[in-house]
Design a protein around this motif. Sequence first.
Motif, PDB file in Angstrom:
ATOM      1  N   ASP B  41       0.841  -1.209   0.000  1.00  0.00           N
ATOM      2  CA  ASP B  41       0.000   0.000   0.000  1.00  0.00           C
ATOM      3  C   ASP B  41       0.869   1.249   0.000  1.00  0.00           C
ATOM      4  O   ASP B  41       0.558   2.238  -0.653  1.00  0.00           O
ATOM      5  N   SER B  42       1.929   1.182   0.772  1.00  0.00           N
ATOM      6  CA  SER B  42       2.733   2.378   1.016  1.00  0.00           C
ATOM      7  C   SER B  42       4.197   2.134   0.666  1.00  0.00           C
ATOM      8  O   SER B  42       4.658   0.987   0.655  1.00  0.00           O
ATOM      9  N   THR B  43       4.900   3.186   0.414  1.00  0.00           N
ATOM     10  CA  THR B  43       6.353   3.099   0.228  1.00  0.00           C
ATOM     11  C   THR B  43       7.000   2.903   1.596  1.00  0.00           C
ATOM     12  O   THR B  43       6.589   3.510   2.579  1.00  0.00           O
ATOM     13  N   ILE B  44       7.989   2.027   1.632  1.00  0.00           N
ATOM     14  CA  ILE B  44       8.624   1.641   2.891  1.00  0.00           C
ATOM     15  C   ILE B  44      10.117   1.949   2.798  1.00  0.00           C
ATOM     16  O   ILE B  44      10.775   1.527   1.845  1.00  0.00           O
ATOM     17  N   VAL B  45      10.618   2.681   3.777  1.00  0.00           N
ATOM     18  CA  VAL B  45      12.013   3.143   3.723  1.00  0.00           C
ATOM     19  C   VAL B  45      12.740   2.732   5.009  1.00  0.00           C
ATOM     20  O   VAL B  45      12.232   2.999   6.105  1.00  0.00           O
ATOM     21  N   ASP B  95      10.954   1.845   8.290  1.00  0.00           N
ATOM     22  CA  ASP B  95      11.167   0.424   8.591  1.00  0.00           C
ATOM     23  C   ASP B  95      12.437   0.283   9.439  1.00  0.00           C
ATOM     24  O   ASP B  95      13.534   0.545   8.953  1.00  0.00           O
ATOM     25  N   ASP B  96      12.254  -0.115  10.693  1.00  0.00           N
ATOM     26  CA  ASP B  96      13.423  -0.218  11.579  1.00  0.00           C
ATOM     27  C   ASP B  96      14.049  -1.608  11.548  1.00  0.00           C
ATOM     28  O   ASP B  96      14.964  -1.892  12.315  1.00  0.00           O
ATOM     29  N   LEU B  97      13.559  -2.488  10.687  1.00  0.00           N
ATOM     30  CA  LEU B  97      14.112  -3.845  10.605  1.00  0.00           C
ATOM     31  C   LEU B  97      14.702  -4.159   9.227  1.00  0.00           C
ATOM     32  O   LEU B  97      15.757  -4.772   9.119  1.00  0.00           O
TER      33      LEU B  97
END
Lengths: 124, 132
Positions: B41-45, B95-97
């Motif tokens: 759904d969303s961009t993940i950085v 994204d912290d992982l």
Amino acid sequence: MAIELREPTLIKQIEQLASETTQSVETLLEMAVRTYLDELEQGAIRRETQAFWTMHDELLQTHRGQHIALYHGTVVDHDEDVSRLEKRVREKFRSLPVLIAPVNPGPRRDLRWLGGKLANVESL
Amino acid sequence: MNEFPYDTLHDPSMPVCSVRLATILTGRHVELTAIIDTGADSTIVPIRHLQQIGARRAFEARLRSQWGEARTVFLYLVDLQLGEITLPGVYVVGDDLGQELVLGRNVLNRLRLLLDGPAALTRLLDNTVGVG
């Protein structure tokens, strides 16, 4: 800016940890403060997000289709252009945690990532 | 440049594109390779890139996988540039992982994009930008 620590036990603890991890005391303190500030910001944005959803029906009447800035549960600014809003918010509130979010119709929903691998998942 | 070769380190090769991530708050930016993922759904950085440019948390949400697992995440505001196209004020998940930048439908649906598999190229067809 020089900052002095006065608690002897704390100073000893930091010096010992710095020695064991072969880091400077300054580096260690910077990391600790950064982590602390980060946790404070997370907590603040979490509370503002809860306030946002509590106010959502009301916000739809007043700011539908706009992006709002929320601080201490109060709408402090709004704009159709989120970049313009963010710039104004940072000029006014500097590093304070301010929620910025779009006011769109519909209930709160999770984002989906089909195919995404989520490590360290929370129990549902 | 609006053509990006697939990442052939993956098998099958993976459609990717170059993305410039920036924020108006600091003027700092990073150049990254993004995976094109219509299932997101969303961009993940990765959060370290967001910290690098000085992006700030905007609000909290939950991200759920197709198996129903969920995580609490924070969304950040960034400017994205792909080829000659600039998208200001995009909400992205921090994204912290993970280590990979995932370009999700909040961005993809604003672009005319061709996944040219036989040529192993991602092509941005023109500079048209939709509202998503």
